[in-house]
Design a protein around this motif. Structure first.
Motif, PDB file in Angstrom:
ATOM      1  N   ARG A 102       0.834  -1.198   0.000  1.00  0.00           N
ATOM      2  CA  ARG A 102       0.000   0.000   0.000  1.00  0.00           C
ATOM      3  C   ARG A 102       0.877   1.259   0.000  1.00  0.00           C
ATOM      4  O   ARG A 102       0.576   2.233  -0.684  1.00  0.00           O
ATOM      5  CB  ARG A 102      -0.923  -0.025   1.231  1.00  0.00           C
ATOM      6  CG  ARG A 102      -1.817   1.181   1.387  1.00  0.00           C
ATOM      7  CD  ARG A 102      -2.905   1.237   0.333  1.00  0.00           C
ATOM      8  NE  ARG A 102      -3.795   2.376   0.549  1.00  0.00           N
ATOM      9  CZ  ARG A 102      -4.447   3.004  -0.424  1.00  0.00           C
ATOM     10  NH1 ARG A 102      -4.350   2.599  -1.672  1.00  0.00           N
ATOM     11  NH2 ARG A 102      -5.222   4.023  -0.160  1.00  0.00           N
ATOM     12  N   GLU A 122       2.407   1.754  -3.393  1.00  0.00           N
ATOM     13  CA  GLU A 122       1.310   2.142  -4.284  1.00  0.00           C
ATOM     14  C   GLU A 122       1.072   3.651  -4.175  1.00  0.00           C
ATOM     15  O   GLU A 122       1.017   4.361  -5.184  1.00  0.00           O
ATOM     16  CB  GLU A 122       0.039   1.371  -3.899  1.00  0.00           C
ATOM     17  CG  GLU A 122      -1.175   1.770  -4.715  1.00  0.00           C
ATOM     18  CD  GLU A 122      -2.445   1.059  -4.239  1.00  0.00           C
ATOM     19  OE1 GLU A 122      -2.359   0.210  -3.314  1.00  0.00           O
ATOM     20  OE2 GLU A 122      -3.516   1.355  -4.783  1.00  0.00           O
ATOM     21  N   ALA A 179       3.287   4.600  -7.153  1.00  0.00           N
ATOM     22  CA  ALA A 179       2.541   4.010  -8.282  1.00  0.00           C
ATOM     23  C   ALA A 179       1.349   4.856  -8.727  1.00  0.00           C
ATOM     24  O   ALA A 179       1.056   4.940  -9.914  1.00  0.00           O
ATOM     25  CB  ALA A 179       2.082   2.597  -7.912  1.00  0.00           C
ATOM     26  N   VAL A 180       0.642   5.490  -7.789  1.00  0.00           N
ATOM     27  CA  VAL A 180      -0.566   6.219  -8.186  1.00  0.00           C
ATOM     28  C   VAL A 180      -0.243   7.408  -9.093  1.00  0.00           C
ATOM     29  O   VAL A 180      -1.093   7.825  -9.890  1.00  0.00           O
ATOM     30  CB  VAL A 180      -1.406   6.704  -6.976  1.00  0.00           C
ATOM     31  CG1 VAL A 180      -1.937   5.523  -6.170  1.00  0.00           C
ATOM     32  CG2 VAL A 180      -0.636   7.679  -6.113  1.00  0.00           C
ATOM     33  N   GLU A 207      -5.538   2.029 -13.685  1.00  0.00           N
ATOM     34  CA  GLU A 207      -5.160   0.742 -13.103  1.00  0.00           C
ATOM     35  C   GLU A 207      -3.888   0.198 -13.753  1.00  0.00           C
ATOM     36  O   GLU A 207      -3.028  -0.373 -13.065  1.00  0.00           O
ATOM     37  CB  GLU A 207      -6.314  -0.259 -13.256  1.00  0.00           C
ATOM     38  CG  GLU A 207      -7.491   0.005 -12.325  1.00  0.00           C
ATOM     39  CD  GLU A 207      -7.103  -0.166 -10.865  1.00  0.00           C
ATOM     40  OE1 GLU A 207      -7.217   0.826 -10.106  1.00  0.00           O
ATOM     41  OE2 GLU A 207      -6.663  -1.270 -10.480  1.00  0.00           O
ATOM     42  N   ARG A 225      -1.076   2.189 -12.211  1.00  0.00           N
ATOM     43  CA  ARG A 225      -0.931   1.889 -10.785  1.00  0.00           C
ATOM     44  C   ARG A 225      -0.269   0.524 -10.578  1.00  0.00           C
ATOM     45  O   ARG A 225       0.692   0.386  -9.809  1.00  0.00           O
ATOM     46  CB  ARG A 225      -2.318   1.901 -10.121  1.00  0.00           C
ATOM     47  CG  ARG A 225      -2.310   1.644  -8.625  1.00  0.00           C
ATOM     48  CD  ARG A 225      -3.726   1.647  -8.054  1.00  0.00           C
ATOM     49  NE  ARG A 225      -4.503   0.481  -8.446  1.00  0.00           N
ATOM     50  CZ  ARG A 225      -4.457  -0.715  -7.836  1.00  0.00           C
ATOM     51  NH1 ARG A 225      -3.657  -0.898  -6.808  1.00  0.00           N
ATOM     52  NH2 ARG A 225      -5.192  -1.717  -8.273  1.00  0.00           N
ATOM     53  N   LEU A 226      -0.759  -0.489 -11.282  1.00  0.00           N
ATOM     54  CA  LEU A 226      -0.225  -1.838 -11.101  1.00  0.00           C
ATOM     55  C   LEU A 226       1.186  -1.952 -11.686  1.00  0.00           C
ATOM     56  O   LEU A 226       2.063  -2.576 -11.069  1.00  0.00           O
ATOM     57  CB  LEU A 226      -1.178  -2.859 -11.746  1.00  0.00           C
ATOM     58  CG  LEU A 226      -2.543  -2.947 -11.040  1.00  0.00           C
ATOM     59  CD1 LEU A 226      -3.590  -3.575 -11.956  1.00  0.00           C
ATOM     60  CD2 LEU A 226      -2.421  -3.725  -9.730  1.00  0.00           C
ATOM     61  N   ILE A 243       3.549  -0.421  -9.177  1.00  0.00           N
ATOM     62  CA  ILE A 243       3.903  -1.313  -8.065  1.00  0.00           C
ATOM     63  C   ILE A 243       4.955  -2.321  -8.537  1.00  0.00           C
ATOM     64  O   ILE A 243       5.955  -2.568  -7.846  1.00  0.00           O
ATOM     65  CB  ILE A 243       2.644  -2.027  -7.515  1.00  0.00           C
ATOM     66  CG1 ILE A 243       1.670  -1.004  -6.921  1.00  0.00           C
ATOM     67  CG2 ILE A 243       3.038  -3.073  -6.465  1.00  0.00           C
ATOM     68  CD1 ILE A 243       0.306  -1.579  -6.537  1.00  0.00           C
ATOM     69  N   PHE A 273       1.906  -8.456 -10.709  1.00  0.00           N
ATOM     70  CA  PHE A 273       1.409  -7.081 -10.883  1.00  0.00           C
ATOM     71  C   PHE A 273       1.541  -6.640 -12.339  1.00  0.00           C
ATOM     72  O   PHE A 273       0.661  -5.979 -12.884  1.00  0.00           O
ATOM     73  CB  PHE A 273       2.167  -6.111  -9.962  1.00  0.00           C
ATOM     74  CG  PHE A 273       1.664  -6.129  -8.545  1.00  0.00           C
ATOM     75  CD1 PHE A 273       0.461  -5.495  -8.220  1.00  0.00           C
ATOM     76  CD2 PHE A 273       2.354  -6.779  -7.533  1.00  0.00           C
ATOM     77  CE1 PHE A 273      -0.021  -5.504  -6.917  1.00  0.00           C
ATOM     78  CE2 PHE A 273       1.873  -6.804  -6.229  1.00  0.00           C
ATOM     79  CZ  PHE A 273       0.691  -6.162  -5.922  1.00  0.00           C
TER      80      PHE A 273
END
Lengths: 321, 321
Positions: A160, A163, A167-168, A193, A196-197, A200, A288
């Protein structure tokens, strides 16, 4: 003109004010230290899935790059980092006051550029995504700081944290590209998405490269995370899965200084190896990465339009370890 | 409900997230240290010149208050200030990292609140004013820092610095009140000028109070500016107008420490008095104050609607010295 040249040209045509020099010079300085301009390029590639007139999205792309550099400038103070990309950090070359204030004004200029996108409702939708992501980046940085003094960080919490912290912003850049192009909401979501993924996955790859990377290619000191006792994915996975003896050994190493760096890096790496940690991290990264690309596949545009974005993201993944 | 209660209620209904606690707790802390909420009140009073449904403007008013507190949090780090309103500053109670990161997220939340104003074109016009003013506040802070190490600061430069560092935010708050109410551009402009000029007058008054204020009423240590060798309007006016001997005496005092604080404050105050400086500063303050109120008069609404705003600003001016 390729996208990186377009970004560079936009930056040259939209300089910071000349005065006060002590405020704006550090902004120019950090932006010229290099960096791959991944986030603004991602925003433009997201836009190009839907539309060809990519110059329209340049102010938003540059806003994302300014935000990224604002966060680097402030993070470098918090981390007391002397160097960035081999050059003195802003607070080292100048001082902490400069690092704070020049960072602040860079964040405000990110908003200024963002607002130049037309029509107004697009600018507002961009601002919404930007505000959400900017808040999350601060929250991720805070979690990272909190983890330094905690001994019970779970893998879920770590994921988290990375992320939010890193990542965000990649996801947000891609989403903003779609929003600029006024693409359907579902496509904007899938692009978010995807970023984001993938973000990560990149961070897990970075954790792995920090310990196992080729010193010639990596750019940073290999083993730096180990010497700083950072609770990376490798460490947390070892603490979670290794037998008691190895776990206790690692916990001991996490309490030591870096007096004998080579000995420490070798010992911790041996602990990782004996417990099959690199393969586990690689598998997690792969998971991921695959999930990310499923979201790119779900975007409702012709496959040919996706080639450039897919290529850029694939190029960021290292194939050999 | 009066305006301050409305602001307070809005704040209670729009708290920061609970987590990460270490990020948001300092934001709550600085906001509860008090302060007169002058800027959000000014925004709401500006709005009320034109419309009665003042709750519509509350998110913008709160955004301005968050911005103000963000700048206090970061300025306190830059000034190494141990106390604010008699309580420990954020970086003292926590640490510098906290002061930086919590300040950053407060600035982002200011933008989040601002964007909630409807319709979208009003939000965008607010953002434009906010971005301009936020940039200027950073520039003013940089000028203030630059002046510390310069011995040739002119009065014109000093006035420009206090205008940017403190006055434009009051002007911007009033302008934003007018923009929220979709008032005519000329009225928004006159309100901006009213706040900007009144803000300069307040700062000149502050310079005077720091040296000549009633210790019972002033709240801070009288003579603090003198002890810190600050180049206030009083100092610059003395350097500009006094005879050579007095000017040289003042320059000597500006190089000394604060080993004998009472002696130093008395000596510098005597220099000011002998050269008629307090009367000059008072005249200058009066000039800005009068020019400010001309702009309020020029706003095209009935005089009765202006009473509350006029009263609030008048109350901030001290009549007796």
């Amino acid at each position: 003109m390729n996208l990186l040249d377009r970004i560079q040209t936009f930056a040259q045509h939209n300089p910071f004010p000349a005065l006060p020099q002590a405020l704006y010079e550090p902004c120019d300085y950090i932006l010229t230290l290099g960096g791959k301009r991944i986030r603004p390029a991602a925003l433009l590639l997201g836009y190009q899935l839907f539309r060809d007139d990519v110059d329209r999205a340049l102010p938003a792309a540059w806003a994302v790059e300014l935000f990224h550099n604002f966060s680097l400038m402030h993070d470098d103070i918090m981390d007391a980092a002397p160097l960035r990309r081999g050059q003195p950090t802003v607070h080292t070359k100048w001082n902490t006051t400069t690092g704070i204030l020049s960072g602040d004004v860079m964040l405000i200029f990110a908003y200024r550029h963002l607002m130049r996108i037309e029509p107004a409702e697009v600018a507002l939708s961009l601002l919404k995504t930007f505000n959400r992501v900017a808040t999350e980046v601060c929250e991720g940085q805070q979690m990272d700081i909190d983890f330094e003094t905690r001994s019970d960080v779970s893998i879920a919490e770590y994921l988290r944290m990375i992320e939010l912290k890193t990542a965000v912003l990649l996801g947000g850049a891609l989403e903003m590209g779609a929003l600029c192009a006024q693409a359907p909401t579902s496509d904007a979501h899938h692009l978010y998405e995807f970023g984001r993924l993938a973000g990560i996955a990149f961070q897990l790859q970075d954790d792995l490269l920090d310990t196992y990377g080729d010193p010639q290619k990596f750019g940073k000191q290999v083993g730096g995370d180990i010497l700083q006792n950072k609770k990376t994915f490798l460490v947390l996975k070892t603490l979670e899965t290794a037998a008691t003896g190895d776990r206790q050994d690692l916990e001991q190493w996490l309490k030591t200084g870096a007096e004998n760096p080579t000995e420490k890096v070798d010992a911790v790496r041996t602990l990782f190896d004996r417990n099959g940690i690199p393969a586990m991290v690689l598998a997690e990264k792969q998971r991921f990465q695959e999930e990310a690309f499923h979201h790119l596949e779900a975007v409702q545009v012709a496959e040919t339009r996706k080639a450039a974005l897919r290529q850029m993201v694939m190029d960021l993944f290292v194939r050999d370890f």
